[in-house]
Design an enzyme around this catalytic site. Structure first.
Site, PDB file in Angstrom:
ATOM      1  N   SER A   1       0.939  -1.765   0.001  1.00  0.00           N
ATOM      2  CA  SER A   1      -0.138  -0.034  -0.302  1.00  0.00           C
ATOM      3  C   SER A   1       0.757   1.443  -0.156  1.00  0.00           C
ATOM      4  O   SER A   1       0.407   2.441  -0.627  1.00  0.00           O
ATOM      5  CB  SER A   1      -1.504  -0.318   0.871  1.00  0.00           C
ATOM      6  OG  SER A   1       0.105  -0.391   2.456  1.00  0.00           O
TER       7      SER A   1
ATOM      8  N   ASP B   1      -2.865   6.388  11.451  1.00  0.00           N
ATOM      9  CA  ASP B   1      -2.703   4.623  11.711  1.00  0.00           C
ATOM     10  C   ASP B   1      -1.456   4.045  11.775  1.00  0.00           C
ATOM     11  O   ASP B   1      -1.575   3.290  12.144  1.00  0.00           O
ATOM     12  CB  ASP B   1      -3.497   4.400   9.954  1.00  0.00           C
ATOM     13  CG  ASP B   1      -2.806   4.722   8.621  1.00  0.00           C
ATOM     14  OD1 ASP B   1      -1.309   5.512   8.779  1.00  0.00           O
ATOM     15  OD2 ASP B   1      -3.546   3.746   8.119  1.00  0.00           O
TER      16      ASP B   1
ATOM     17  N   HIS C   1       0.442   4.273   7.345  1.00  0.00           N
ATOM     18  CA  HIS C   1       0.937   4.566   6.220  1.00  0.00           C
ATOM     19  C   HIS C   1       1.620   6.005   5.384  1.00  0.00           C
ATOM     20  O   HIS C   1       1.282   6.891   7.071  1.00  0.00           O
ATOM     21  CB  HIS C   1      -0.618   4.515   5.551  1.00  0.00           C
ATOM     22  CG  HIS C   1      -1.049   3.788   5.258  1.00  0.00           C
ATOM     23  ND1 HIS C   1      -2.194   2.983   5.408  1.00  0.00           N
ATOM     24  CD2 HIS C   1      -0.505   2.058   3.645  1.00  0.00           C
ATOM     25  CE1 HIS C   1      -2.524   1.604   4.968  1.00  0.00           C
ATOM     26  NE2 HIS C   1      -1.729   1.229   4.141  1.00  0.00           N
TER      27      HIS C   1
END
Length: 245
Positions: free
Chosen positions: A19, A216, A219
């Site tokens: 990601s 979070d 990321h």
């Protein structure tokens, strides 16, 4: 300048991993805020290979139709291309081939598995219009979740690099990999040690540790993605770009 309809030879870069390569900059609660930094502005000399294997002008989110089950935002690909383009010969085109899928462990990128096969297929199709110059690889967060995965990471990554080079018949293909900025605290340093310890020809490592993360704690934020893109471009220029390019 070349554009999507008048294509000659391109400088092709494969973007792969999970990601933080596909990009979550500006994504909050499953929605991308649409903010595009100057370093990510579209340019008719920067192209993107779509999921349907056609070329179009690149713009974020680069992976929207590749990492399609997730919400993608800003990643390192556009700032990488923006920083590199002025260092290439006049009239050059940078062509980005997005292949990253969020949440994937390196075992899912083994030769013969779907993600690996798709990456190789897309790379070969893209190479019909130019030359693959490097693979940019940012993956490993998913392998920090267990001791076994972390312990096996170095061997698995080395095998992956060798397999990609063999299957593309590019045995000296540059790989620029990113050492993790985030992951499970219990095993992240073991994966980072593996990434930083890869000793193969034409493999270099850019360290993302310390780049700012989103709330979070996993990321990279948009600012960090721009910084990382510039770091990747600097690594390519310093290690792989001929002065006479």
């Amino acid at each position: 300048m070349e554009n999507a309809s008048t294509i000659s030879k391109k400088w092709i870069f494969i973007l792969s991993g999970q990601s933080n390569m596909s990009g979550r900059g500006g994504v909050h609660a499953g929605h991308w805020n649409g903010a595009v930094p100057t370093a990510c502005h579209p340019c008719n000399s920067i192209l993107r290979f779509t999921a349907s294997s056609s070329w179009e002008e690149a713009r974020d989110p680069l992976h929207f139709d590749i990492d399609a089950t997730k919400t993608c935002g800003v990643g390192p690909g556009m700032p990488f291309a923006t920083a590199l383009l002025p260092r290439l010969p006049p009239g050059s085109t940078i062509a980005l081939v997005p292949c990253a899928i969020g949440g994937t462990a390196i075992r899912e990128w083994e030769r013969g598995k779907k993600l690996y096969n798709e990456m190789v297929r897309r790379s070969k199709e893209a190479a019909g219009d130019g030359e693959i110059k490097a693979v940019l690889w940012y993956q490993g967060e998913s392998d920090t979740s267990s001791e076994h995965a972390a312990r096996s990471y170095k061997l698995n990554l080395e095998r992956f690099i060798g397999d990609v080079r063999d299957d593309l018949q590019l045995h000296s293909l540059p790989f620029i990999q990113v050492a993790l900025a985030s992951g499970d605290k219990q095993h992240i340093e073991q994966v980072r040690k593996a990434q930083l310890g890869i000793d193969m020809p034409n493999v270099v490592c850019v360290d993302a540790k310390g780049l700012p993360l989103k709330e979070d704690h996993l990321h990279l934020c948009t600012e960090a993605q721009v910084k990382l893109g510039n770091m990747l471009a600097e690594a390519y220029i310093n290690h792989f770009l001929s002065p006479n390019a």
